[in-house]
Enzyme design. Structure first.
Site, PDB file in Angstrom:
ATOM      1  N   HIS B 121      -2.256   3.052  -5.545  1.00 40.09           N
ATOM      2  CA  HIS B 121      -1.860   4.390  -5.754  1.00 40.09           C
ATOM      3  C   HIS B 121      -0.729   4.207  -6.682  1.00 40.09           C
ATOM      4  O   HIS B 121      -0.145   3.404  -6.950  1.00 40.09           O
ATOM      5  CB  HIS B 121      -1.405   4.855  -4.270  1.00 40.09           C
ATOM      6  CG  HIS B 121      -0.896   6.102  -4.161  1.00 40.09           C
ATOM      7  ND1 HIS B 121       0.563   6.630  -4.663  1.00 40.09           N
ATOM      8  CD2 HIS B 121      -1.287   7.405  -3.692  1.00 40.09           C
ATOM      9  CE1 HIS B 121       0.497   7.954  -4.649  1.00 40.09           C
ATOM     10  NE2 HIS B 121      -0.532   8.270  -3.583  1.00 40.09           N
ATOM     11  N   ASP B 198       2.100  -2.051   0.121  1.00 36.78           N
ATOM     12  CA  ASP B 198       2.020  -0.755   0.178  1.00 36.78           C
ATOM     13  C   ASP B 198       1.402  -0.202   1.609  1.00 36.78           C
ATOM     14  O   ASP B 198       0.015  -0.521   1.675  1.00 36.78           O
ATOM     15  CB  ASP B 198       1.479   0.068  -0.604  1.00 36.78           C
ATOM     16  CG  ASP B 198       1.216   1.694  -0.564  1.00 36.78           C
ATOM     17  OD1 ASP B 198       0.545   2.266  -1.530  1.00 36.78           O
ATOM     18  OD2 ASP B 198       1.725   2.023   0.441  1.00 36.78           O
ATOM     19  N   GLN B 201      -1.245   3.676   4.157  1.00 37.15           N
ATOM     20  CA  GLN B 201      -2.623   4.059   4.769  1.00 37.15           C
ATOM     21  C   GLN B 201      -2.956   3.280   5.927  1.00 37.15           C
ATOM     22  O   GLN B 201      -4.081   3.131   6.304  1.00 37.15           O
ATOM     23  CB  GLN B 201      -3.706   4.138   3.945  1.00 37.15           C
ATOM     24  CG  GLN B 201      -3.527   5.068   2.647  1.00 37.15           C
ATOM     25  CD  GLN B 201      -3.571   6.464   3.121  1.00 37.15           C
ATOM     26  OE1 GLN B 201      -4.053   6.897   4.128  1.00 37.15           O
ATOM     27  NE2 GLN B 201      -3.208   7.396   2.165  1.00 37.15           N
ATOM     28  N   LYS B 224       2.504  10.567   7.245  1.00 36.34           N
ATOM     29  CA  LYS B 224       0.992  10.026   7.321  1.00 36.34           C
ATOM     30  C   LYS B 224       0.830   9.676   8.696  1.00 36.34           C
ATOM     31  O   LYS B 224      -0.553   9.425   8.828  1.00 36.34           O
ATOM     32  CB  LYS B 224       0.786   9.118   6.336  1.00 36.34           C
ATOM     33  CG  LYS B 224       0.743   9.594   4.812  1.00 36.34           C
ATOM     34  CD  LYS B 224      -0.088   8.941   3.744  1.00 36.34           C
ATOM     35  CE  LYS B 224       0.240   8.837   2.570  1.00 36.34           C
ATOM     36  NZ  LYS B 224      -0.246  10.155   1.831  1.00 36.34           N
ATOM     37  N   CYS B 364      -4.061  10.218  -7.091  1.00 35.27           N
ATOM     38  CA  CYS B 364      -3.414   9.506  -7.342  1.00 35.27           C
ATOM     39  C   CYS B 364      -3.675   8.023  -7.545  1.00 35.27           C
ATOM     40  O   CYS B 364      -3.020   7.009  -7.456  1.00 35.27           O
ATOM     41  CB  CYS B 364      -2.053   9.412  -6.518  1.00 35.27           C
ATOM     42  SG  CYS B 364      -1.317  10.880  -6.332  1.00 35.27           S
TER      43      CYS B 364
END
Lengths: 124, 407
Positions: B121, B198, B201, B224, B364
């Site tokens: 991302h 990261d 998600q 999220k 993104c």
């Protein structure tokens, strides 16, 4: 709000004046890189009047349909009248409201046509 | 077993009707919906103990501080970290930037390199580009194959170049690919490099154990995972945080201020300058409670089921490209796809007219769009409140889009 009204779909599926123009007085191309809409407009201008116009490119139904409508609207018009066309005129041709995110798609063809005319006038 | 139809009742926005159709929300990868429990927790703060934290020696300030720090403890436990290894930021993007500035600026020099991947991302690419501009280091990329998996041979090869930092995503927000992060972290450690993961998600959708993963840095966002917007988390190993300079300077991150210099506060407050998003963190705590009640194993199981069903139904379409792994077990609950002859923006607008909310765009992830040679794709993403009926409505709406728009 039906942005895919019959007239829009008609112009999208059966575009008018799509293709290349021989002996074009003005050629201009631009894109919305974020969504991938590309529009090229070619004009043959004689005595300050748009005699012929063609469009090319690819992209969403809105940008393609507007490009097709634009070519019908500006053929036979005086160059200075084309330059006076604004976003509101595009919305009128579409006959419907657009969400903010789609307005960019709709105004691209007009921007390209105007930019082509201006570039041609500067060259003279 | 998650009863998503029952869950929907907890999420007020899901009651909306769009153009006469019930809202079918399939964009949780962009932001999740928020349950009343989270909204109420935030309102309760504002209505009953609205005060600043860490400051007042009066009742409502103590209450606010307890709730705020209590949320930090819950979040730490959720990922198996210690509370002082949890730093609150604005979002995962800010957390990743914090690493690039507060760690990168002091540890990366001209002949060094930072290793990234093609599936990142922008929040895990641009901060490193900015770092490279400042420190003049190199950027290396491990590429993605056509099935959406990271080229691990290339990753290994790049590690031979001894990068100082390797930053990569736990789960791709476009492909859904779940990277073998534990394995990758070990390889990075063996190459004497720092790992930055990261998790934006990942944490919302599956159990994450940062101690077991052994990563140096891990970032994720509250919004999220049923929490409010405006709160993110940076997890980092205690040892690293002790050695690092602060990111932002101001109140609360100091013990003492003099004219020329100041003494920093203990962890984690050394990295939390100024008045934080108190309500947001308290809301995040309530989101963690909600997820714990559901159970992350159940959440993941539910999502695999929905994603599997969606992938199978998408197979019914001709000229449909679905990106990333095709096996729902290897995939987060995200399906990016492209219908030949239909522009994603047109599809998304028409889907919206039928009440279905999906994302159309580049998500993104410009590097991935370049790889698949498309300017944009559609993306449907699923979460605990999505049901099989949602997928059915989505597929029905897609069929309508195809018949209206396909050239």
């Amino acid at each position: 709000m039906d942005i895919y009204a019959e007239n829009v779909l008609d112009h999208y599926k059966h575009p008018r004046n799509f293709g290349k123009l021989e002996k074009a007085s003005a050629t201009y191309k631009d894109a919305n890189p974020l969504c991938g809409d590309e529009i090229e407009i070619q004009l043959r201008i004689e005595n300050g009047i748009v005699k012929e116009v063609r469009f090319g490119g690819q992209g969403c139904a809105i940008s393609q349909a507007v490009a097709s409508m634009l070519t019908e609207e500006i053929k036979g018009k005086k160059v200075e009248d084309v330059l006076k066309l604004e976003k509101e005129d595009v919305m009128r041709w579409l006959g419907t409201e657009l969400t903010a995110s789609r307005v960019k798609c709709a105004v691209l063809p007009l921007m390209v046509a105007k930019a082509g005319i201006l570039e041609m006038s500067e060259k003279k | 077993m998650i009863d998503s139809l029952k869950l929907k009742a907890n999420f007020p926005t899901l009651r909306r009707k769009i153009n006469g159709h019930p809202l079918v929300y399939l964009d949780s990868a962009a932001t999740s919906q928020r349950p009343v429990q989270v909204i109420q927790a935030m309102n309760e703060y504002y209505e009953n103990y609205n005060a600043n934290v860490h400051r007042g020696i009066y009742t409502i300030s103590e209450e606010a501080t307890n709730k705020y720090e209590g949320a930090r403890e819950k979040i730490a436990k959720f990922i198996n970290a210690k509370p002082h290894e949890i730093i609150f930021t604005k979002n995962a993007t800010e957390a990743l930037n914090l690493i690039a500035y507060a760690y990168g600026d002091y540890n990366i020099n001209e002949n060094d390199s930072v290793l990234l991947t093609q599936m990142e991302h922008h929040s895990n690419i641009v901060p490193w580009q900015l770092l490279a501009k400042r420190r003049k280091n190199k950027l290396l990329y491990a590429m993605v194959d056509d099935d959406g998996f990271l080229d691990m041979l290339e990753f290994d090869a790049h590690l031979q170049n001894r990068p100082k930092i390797a930053a990569f995503t736990n789960v791709s927000n476009v492909l859904g690919t779940i990277n073998p992060v534990k394995e990758m972290v070990k390889k990075v450690r063996d190459a004497d490099a720092i790992s930055v993961v990261d998790g934006a998600q990942a944490v919302p959708h599956m159990k994450v154990n940062v101690k077991e993963m052994d990563c140096d840095f891990y970032a994720f966002s509250a919004h999220k995972m049923l929490g409010p917007t405006g709160v993110g988390v940076l997890y980092a190993k205690e040892g690293l945080l002790q050695k690092m300079e602060p990111f932002l300077g101001g109140g609360d991150m100091i013990k003492e201020v003099d004219y020329e210099q100041s003494r920093w506060n203990d962890l984690p407050w050394k990295f939390e300058a100024g008045t934080p998003n108190v309500a947001g963190v308290i809301g995040f705590g309530a989101a963690i409670d909600y997820l714990n009640k559901l159970g992350m194993e159940s959440a993941r199981e539910h999502e695999i089921g929905i994603t599997d069903y969606a992938l199978n139904r998408l197979n019914e379409f001709e000229d449909m490209t679905v990106y990333g792994p095709r096996d729902a077990k290897l995939k987060g609950g995200v399906a990016a796809f492209f219908m030949k002859g239909v522009h994603p923006h047109d599809a998304a607008s028409l889907l919206d007219q039928q009440g279905v909310a999906v994302r159309a765009g580049h998500h993104c992830a410009h590097l991935l769009m370049k790889k698949f040679n498309v300017p944009a794709t559609l993306r449907a993403s699923f979460y605990v409140y999505n049901s099989k009926e949602d997928v059915e409505k989505f597929v029905g709406a897609l069929k309508m889009v195809e018949s209206v728009l396909k050239k």
